[in-house]
Design a protein around this motif. Sequence first.
Motif, PDB file in Angstrom:
ATOM      1  N   PRO A 193      -4.960  23.614  -5.487  1.00 29.54           N
ATOM      2  CA  PRO A 193      -4.961  22.489  -4.547  1.00 29.54           C
ATOM      3  C   PRO A 193      -3.584  21.838  -4.526  1.00 29.54           C
ATOM      4  O   PRO A 193      -2.920  21.742  -5.538  1.00 29.54           O
ATOM      5  CB  PRO A 193      -6.001  21.544  -5.142  1.00 29.54           C
ATOM      6  CG  PRO A 193      -6.098  21.919  -6.575  1.00 29.54           C
ATOM      7  CD  PRO A 193      -5.765  23.371  -6.668  1.00 29.54           C
ATOM      8  N   ARG A 194      -3.189  21.425  -3.356  1.00 30.20           N
ATOM      9  CA  ARG A 194      -1.894  20.792  -3.277  1.00 30.20           C
ATOM     10  C   ARG A 194      -2.091  19.362  -2.812  1.00 30.20           C
ATOM     11  O   ARG A 194      -3.088  19.029  -2.209  1.00 30.20           O
ATOM     12  CB  ARG A 194      -1.012  21.517  -2.270  1.00 30.20           C
ATOM     13  CG  ARG A 194      -0.813  22.961  -2.608  1.00 30.20           C
ATOM     14  CD  ARG A 194      -0.314  23.660  -1.382  1.00 30.20           C
ATOM     15  NE  ARG A 194      -1.063  23.217  -0.224  1.00 30.20           N
ATOM     16  CZ  ARG A 194      -0.661  23.327   1.011  1.00 30.20           C
ATOM     17  NH1 ARG A 194       0.495  23.842   1.249  1.00 30.20           N
ATOM     18  NH2 ARG A 194      -1.410  22.944   1.996  1.00 30.20           N
ATOM     19  N   ARG A 195      -1.076  18.584  -3.090  1.00 27.30           N
ATOM     20  CA  ARG A 195      -1.134  17.212  -2.601  1.00 27.30           C
ATOM     21  C   ARG A 195      -0.811  17.240  -1.127  1.00 27.30           C
ATOM     22  O   ARG A 195       0.327  17.117  -0.729  1.00 27.30           O
ATOM     23  CB  ARG A 195      -0.105  16.371  -3.350  1.00 27.30           C
ATOM     24  CG  ARG A 195      -0.483  16.175  -4.790  1.00 27.30           C
ATOM     25  CD  ARG A 195      -0.646  14.714  -5.050  1.00 27.30           C
ATOM     26  NE  ARG A 195      -1.932  14.465  -5.689  1.00 27.30           N
ATOM     27  CZ  ARG A 195      -2.508  13.276  -5.676  1.00 27.30           C
ATOM     28  NH1 ARG A 195      -1.966  12.293  -5.012  1.00 27.30           N
ATOM     29  NH2 ARG A 195      -3.656  13.096  -6.272  1.00 27.30           N
ATOM     30  N   GLY A 196      -1.823  17.467  -0.353  1.00 24.93           N
ATOM     31  CA  GLY A 196      -1.606  17.600   1.072  1.00 24.93           C
ATOM     32  C   GLY A 196      -1.206  16.281   1.678  1.00 24.93           C
ATOM     33  O   GLY A 196      -1.573  15.213   1.207  1.00 24.93           O
ATOM     34  N   LEU A 197      -0.432  16.413   2.736  1.00 27.36           N
ATOM     35  CA  LEU A 197       0.027  15.210   3.384  1.00 27.36           C
ATOM     36  C   LEU A 197      -1.112  14.541   4.119  1.00 27.36           C
ATOM     37  O   LEU A 197      -1.254  13.323   4.122  1.00 27.36           O
ATOM     38  CB  LEU A 197       1.158  15.604   4.328  1.00 27.36           C
ATOM     39  CG  LEU A 197       1.225  15.008   5.712  1.00 27.36           C
ATOM     40  CD1 LEU A 197       1.607  13.555   5.638  1.00 27.36           C
ATOM     41  CD2 LEU A 197       2.296  15.752   6.457  1.00 27.36           C
ATOM     42  N   LEU A 198      -1.968  15.394   4.718  1.00 23.01           N
ATOM     43  CA  LEU A 198      -3.106  14.836   5.436  1.00 23.01           C
ATOM     44  C   LEU A 198      -3.974  14.012   4.516  1.00 23.01           C
ATOM     45  O   LEU A 198      -4.473  12.954   4.872  1.00 23.01           O
ATOM     46  CB  LEU A 198      -3.939  15.969   5.998  1.00 23.01           C
ATOM     47  CG  LEU A 198      -3.342  16.595   7.245  1.00 23.01           C
ATOM     48  CD1 LEU A 198      -4.102  17.846   7.592  1.00 23.01           C
ATOM     49  CD2 LEU A 198      -3.423  15.600   8.364  1.00 23.01           C
ATOM     50  N   SER A 199      -4.118  14.563   3.327  1.00 19.89           N
ATOM     51  CA  SER A 199      -5.034  13.896   2.424  1.00 19.89           C
ATOM     52  C   SER A 199      -4.505  12.521   2.043  1.00 19.89           C
ATOM     53  O   SER A 199      -5.251  11.641   1.667  1.00 19.89           O
ATOM     54  CB  SER A 199      -5.237  14.737   1.188  1.00 19.89           C
ATOM     55  OG  SER A 199      -3.993  14.987   0.599  1.00 19.89           O
ATOM     56  N   ARG A 200      -3.205  12.348   2.171  1.00 22.30           N
ATOM     57  CA  ARG A 200      -2.682  11.036   1.856  1.00 22.30           C
ATOM     58  C   ARG A 200      -3.185   9.992   2.843  1.00 22.30           C
ATOM     59  O   ARG A 200      -3.252   8.817   2.542  1.00 22.30           O
ATOM     60  CB  ARG A 200      -1.166  11.056   1.878  1.00 22.30           C
ATOM     61  CG  ARG A 200      -0.629  11.560   0.569  1.00 22.30           C
ATOM     62  CD  ARG A 200       0.831  11.292   0.517  1.00 22.30           C
ATOM     63  NE  ARG A 200       1.501  12.531   0.179  1.00 22.30           N
ATOM     64  CZ  ARG A 200       2.777  12.738   0.403  1.00 22.30           C
ATOM     65  NH1 ARG A 200       3.500  11.815   0.984  1.00 22.30           N
ATOM     66  NH2 ARG A 200       3.336  13.859   0.058  1.00 22.30           N
ATOM     67  N   LEU A 201      -3.495  10.481   4.039  1.00 23.49           N
ATOM     68  CA  LEU A 201      -4.051   9.574   5.034  1.00 23.49           C
ATOM     69  C   LEU A 201      -5.307   8.918   4.499  1.00 23.49           C
ATOM     70  O   LEU A 201      -5.545   7.735   4.677  1.00 23.49           O
ATOM     71  CB  LEU A 201      -4.419  10.343   6.293  1.00 23.49           C
ATOM     72  CG  LEU A 201      -3.255  10.827   7.129  1.00 23.49           C
ATOM     73  CD1 LEU A 201      -3.773  11.685   8.247  1.00 23.49           C
ATOM     74  CD2 LEU A 201      -2.513   9.631   7.677  1.00 23.49           C
ATOM     75  N   VAL A 202      -6.113   9.739   3.889  1.00 22.79           N
ATOM     76  CA  VAL A 202      -7.367   9.211   3.397  1.00 22.79           C
ATOM     77  C   VAL A 202      -7.197   8.659   1.990  1.00 22.79           C
ATOM     78  O   VAL A 202      -8.135   8.143   1.415  1.00 22.79           O
ATOM     79  CB  VAL A 202      -8.453  10.303   3.388  1.00 22.79           C
ATOM     80  CG1 VAL A 202      -8.732  10.753   4.799  1.00 22.79           C
ATOM     81  CG2 VAL A 202      -8.038  11.466   2.523  1.00 22.79           C
ATOM     82  N   GLY A 203      -6.000   8.800   1.485  1.00 24.19           N
ATOM     83  CA  GLY A 203      -5.741   8.324   0.137  1.00 24.19           C
ATOM     84  C   GLY A 203      -6.105   6.864  -0.031  1.00 24.19           C
ATOM     85  O   GLY A 203      -6.527   6.442  -1.095  1.00 24.19           O
TER      86      GLY A 203
ATOM     87  N   LEU B 179      -8.587   5.408   1.038  1.00 26.35           N
ATOM     88  CA  LEU B 179     -10.000   5.239   0.723  1.00 26.35           C
ATOM     89  C   LEU B 179     -10.202   5.229  -0.786  1.00 26.35           C
ATOM     90  O   LEU B 179     -11.227   4.800  -1.274  1.00 26.35           O
ATOM     91  CB  LEU B 179     -10.818   6.390   1.301  1.00 26.35           C
ATOM     92  CG  LEU B 179     -10.894   6.443   2.822  1.00 26.35           C
ATOM     93  CD1 LEU B 179     -11.659   7.671   3.248  1.00 26.35           C
ATOM     94  CD2 LEU B 179     -11.566   5.191   3.344  1.00 26.35           C
TER      95      LEU B 179
ATOM     96  N   ASP C  56      -9.254   7.721  -4.300  1.00 24.14           N
ATOM     97  CA  ASP C  56      -9.610   9.047  -4.750  1.00 24.14           C
ATOM     98  C   ASP C  56     -11.074   9.117  -5.164  1.00 24.14           C
ATOM     99  O   ASP C  56     -11.784  10.038  -4.823  1.00 24.14           O
ATOM    100  CB  ASP C  56      -8.726   9.388  -5.961  1.00 24.14           C
ATOM    101  CG  ASP C  56      -8.180  10.788  -5.835  1.00 24.14           C
ATOM    102  OD1 ASP C  56      -8.312  11.358  -4.733  1.00 24.14           O
ATOM    103  OD2 ASP C  56      -7.646  11.278  -6.836  1.00 24.14           O
TER     104      ASP C  56
ATOM    105  N   VAL D 217     -13.636   9.284  -2.313  1.00 26.93           N
ATOM    106  CA  VAL D 217     -13.660  10.599  -1.679  1.00 26.93           C
ATOM    107  C   VAL D 217     -14.410  11.596  -2.541  1.00 26.93           C
ATOM    108  O   VAL D 217     -15.270  12.349  -2.070  1.00 26.93           O
ATOM    109  CB  VAL D 217     -12.218  11.098  -1.428  1.00 26.93           C
ATOM    110  CG1 VAL D 217     -12.236  12.531  -0.932  1.00 26.93           C
ATOM    111  CG2 VAL D 217     -11.529  10.191  -0.427  1.00 26.93           C
ATOM    112  N   GLN D 218     -14.111  11.568  -3.820  1.00 27.19           N
ATOM    113  CA  GLN D 218     -14.766  12.526  -4.714  1.00 27.19           C
ATOM    114  C   GLN D 218     -16.269  12.325  -4.743  1.00 27.19           C
ATOM    115  O   GLN D 218     -17.035  13.291  -4.688  1.00 27.19           O
ATOM    116  CB  GLN D 218     -14.213  12.351  -6.135  1.00 27.19           C
ATOM    117  CG  GLN D 218     -12.719  12.595  -6.183  1.00 27.19           C
ATOM    118  CD  GLN D 218     -12.350  13.601  -7.258  1.00 27.19           C
ATOM    119  OE1 GLN D 218     -13.179  14.399  -7.664  1.00 27.19           O
ATOM    120  NE2 GLN D 218     -11.112  13.562  -7.693  1.00 27.19           N
TER     121      GLN D 218
END
Lengths: 405, 304, 453
Positions: free
Chosen positions: B21-31, B33, B35, B38-39
């Motif tokens: 898994p990478r620290r995706g940039l998209l996921s930072r959008l939801v960051g 919220l 971690d 989300v989990q």
Amino acid sequence: MAEVVLTGLGKVYGDGTRAVDDLNLEIRDGEFLVLVGPSGCGKTTALRMIAGLEHISEGTIHIGEKVVNGVPSRDRDVAMVFQSYALYPHLNVRENIGFGLSLRKLPKKEIERRVREVAEVLELQEHLDRKPRALSGGQRQRVAMGRAIVREPQVFLMDEPLSNLDAKLRVQMRAQIARVQRDLGVTTVYVTHDQTEAMTLGDRVAVMKRGVLQQVGPPQELYDRPVNLFVAGFIGSPGMNLVTTRLDRDAEGRYWVALNSDALLLPESVLHQRPALADHVGEDVVLGIRPEDMEDVALADAQEGQLLHSVADLVEAMGSDVLVHFPIDAEPVVTEDTKELALDAGTEDLPSLTKGRDTVMVGRFSPRTRIYEGQPVAAWVDTSRLHFFDPETGSSIWNRSGDQR
Amino acid sequence: MTAATAPERVRIVEVAVSGSPRRGLLSRLVGRLGDGTVQVALAVVALFWLMPVFGLLVSSFRDETDNNAGGWWTVFTKPAQLTLENYEGLAANETVLRSFLNTVLITVPSTVLVVVISALAAYALSWIEFPGRGWVTTVVVGLLVMPVQVALIPVAKLFGALGLFGTITGVVLFHVAFGLPFAIFLLRNFFTGIPRDLVEAARMDGAREWLIFAKVVLPIGKPAIASLAIFEFLWVWNDLLVALVFADQDSAPITVVLRGQLRQFGTNIDLLSSGAFLSMVVPLGVFLAFQRYFVQGVLAGSTK
Amino acid sequence: MSVPDTDAAGAPGARGVGRRRGHQVVDDPSTGRSPRLAALFLLPAALVLTALVLYPLVYSVVRSFFDRSGDEFVGVGNYVDTFTDRRTLTAFKNNVIWVVVAPVAVTGLGLVLAVLTERIRWATAFRLVLFMPMAISLFASGIIFRLVYDEDPDQGVVNAAVVGVHDLFSPSSSYPGAHPRDGAPFTATPEGFASTGTFRTGSAVTVPLVGFAPAQVPANAAAATAPTAGSDELRGVVWLDVSAGGRPNQLDGAEKGLPRISVEAVRDGGVVGRTTSGDDGRFTFPGLPAGSYQLRLPADNFELPFRGLTWLGPSLITPVIISSWIWIMTGFAITFIAAGLSAIPRDALEAARVDGATEMQVFRRVTVPLLMPVLLVVFVTLVINVLKIFELVLVIPPGSSQEEANVVALQMWQVSFGTGGDQGVGSALAVLLFLLVAPAMIFNIRRFRRERS
């Protein structure tokens, strides 16, 4: 071992594109011939036709006594080293090298013996059980070589075998290829776009442009006596300086060309070599000066008519020598050939290196030179090594007969 | 460099499925919220996905009375209800056992035939030149989405005339026919990704076409062939429609037999749940064992 | 790596075709050009595909213009029948619902989950779990969901959950179905059981209930005892008037009082007092002004429990089947989209960020456009899948809602091989189905051609 003779060889694709045009070449038994030229010049197509990987549209190919036009690749007894090496990823080094032999149903022992021998020559003994992906670039290259050598073919074909290596390794492998070829004495056709490789490796070098053979000869001959602007510009690095200028003869019968406010005087030897120059008096000619035929005047013994004066535009210290760029007031040369060369160098759409009417010259000076950027330059020119070309045809100006030799 | 390059799509899938898994940039959008949120949300989603299967599994281990008395979740409080009774019943049910065997007898030959025939065709489409090659390939691509329905009636008639209707052979043939376009497409994509130099090197090494196919292209194509085989295996194993039309009582696979029990859904949940689970065991096992290949196969053949 | 020669013909396969095509048609063993050999390799596939796919396609088209027996030409008659048949129209209507709702839902869900899983450590496991339904047969999935949506909250987990949640907010009554004994002076009203007469303060009222199993009485219930009348309070007892050998309307020793039953005192139609029975069933209205009151046992004491929704009934069946399909396909969408996400070049995103784009802008202006082709492929794939939906619709609805759930693929099968037995109409339906997927076919061919050139 065998000679390879190409007669009127041509390749036309379905869409009408002509890749190779009337190529005539005689590659002698045991000779190392390098086919060189810019991208798209047809050199690889020619090689692939010899290999039997490409259909022959026109002409014939002899290998040894035999016309091989209709002979499938596998029966031509030639081996090829690919640019990508084309190693079988599912086989280890031993199996890769022995693949061709096993297809020919040689006894296992014989295969093993020959693979071992070749591995020894190429220092691959320790890697025999590895898969290609576990090898470094240089090792892969050697396996590809081994696969060709082990077959003991009549002809080696090499398609830019070094272009995927980094510069240092390339120099090393270049020497190894030269050594192996010399020891085995197998006729070799080698394709490259790197003129240094061509010059260092080839017994003879064939220069191609747009599917047409320009000149073939020993490397030094290509360097000293290029037949046209294209060969002159392609061989040598940095490339030959080319300017358009007027050839004049003064009252005393001395030939000279004007550059800037300077005049270069042509020595007797040049006129002797190039009798046809006499026909161009009073006309524009293309003058060629190789960077290495110039020197800082402070370090040379200059005589009248051997000097060019300008201001240093850029100084590049290379360690072994210094490249000095300086503009001179002369028409830059733009012909079919120079365009082709620019295309190859990728500089065709750069704003030209000229400033107004100026042409930038490059001189290769001794590292002891004291010239800095912005300072005046006085360059000594070895006028006995000047080159002259017809601006219309681009051909070198040599003999009167029109025969270029 | 020398390694065969799979079709682009297959390669990226590999990264996506098994890559770290990478620290995706998209996921930072939801960051924003958080971690944790989300989990937790994803864990709930995963639970939602597992629960239905788990419910069926548990139901299959409870007898009829217990199943009628309360939901499968009561085992959490009364684990004593768990019993092998249903499976014992299944083991004694000859129709079901026979149908399980039929499923195997249909699936294995279908898979083998599809792989062999499509590999041959894909090789021709990628590495042998012939006029009309592009046209043939286009037809194959067009057939990718062909609904089986267009062939049911005519093929039923054809099989009837040939005496294949109601036989395992008939079912297999139909599966092969409708498995081929996808199979050819997948393998063709992979085979054309093999560097041309490799094939030419083999040609120069002295290999004839057949040997290039067998000794170079097939071994290099192994991952793609594995993906295809697994995909095809599951596809055929899980089929209901084709067998419903072309199989008779003696050649019916397990899905068809269980489907016959469906009318009394409420009363024979014991048989249905254990039977359904039996039919799922093989595909689930195959899936878990070869999930990477399977995922690649499904994605590569997304158009089926 | 250096720039390869453009004349190196380094491109394999497809690219080479265009270049060499048309020049030489004869066999040339030297370059792998060999129509005869190609024919040999293609033969098995060609035979099977021609006999079992291409020929049947043509046959189906022809057959669709003939009647049930196949002997009489009926023109477009079968198609007319198709568009006038109620069942088939329902099928078409459902297919439209499916196509409009399902692929969008799955693509959207897939995008959200793919983005969310990009950062978590167990993304692989998560995707594996969601992908798992793809390995199971649609038939088994159908059974799974038939169980999930079972109407009985003691069977179907969805209704169990719905009831659980419902009861959390409005708890179910303790005594469902209980009611005063017939002889007792109470009548059923919309508000509950009201006494036929009124009681003065100071009296003791007995309220005998029946219609409830003694075993279900709460454990804390004590034996019912008659309240003592007197003072100025209104008192009473509610008990389960059921016991072995017990007398009706009489408090027998073994009979239990019913705890926690609410009782109202009513005067002139308005509720003036409220109380709840104790463990022994006794209740007291403290502080009521002297007078006569009507007693009432509110209806919520005796309400039947909430049983959830009839998921598998005709009105909800299609959404239910769609939900099961979403369960099956979401994993596919996630994996595909995640693959697309990971294929987006990192530097394109980084360049955008260096250029000053906010994360949201990067997502909208760089990521989404780059992901668009992938989303489109996912969507088209799902649409094709939806058009062919069959097994789920065959398995999930019980007989009573089959008709409401119908789709074209199922209808085709039923008409041709099931109850209908009309292969003329069946062929027409097959052709219609083919026409429905034809745009996807064209989409695929175009995409393929574009990729190749």
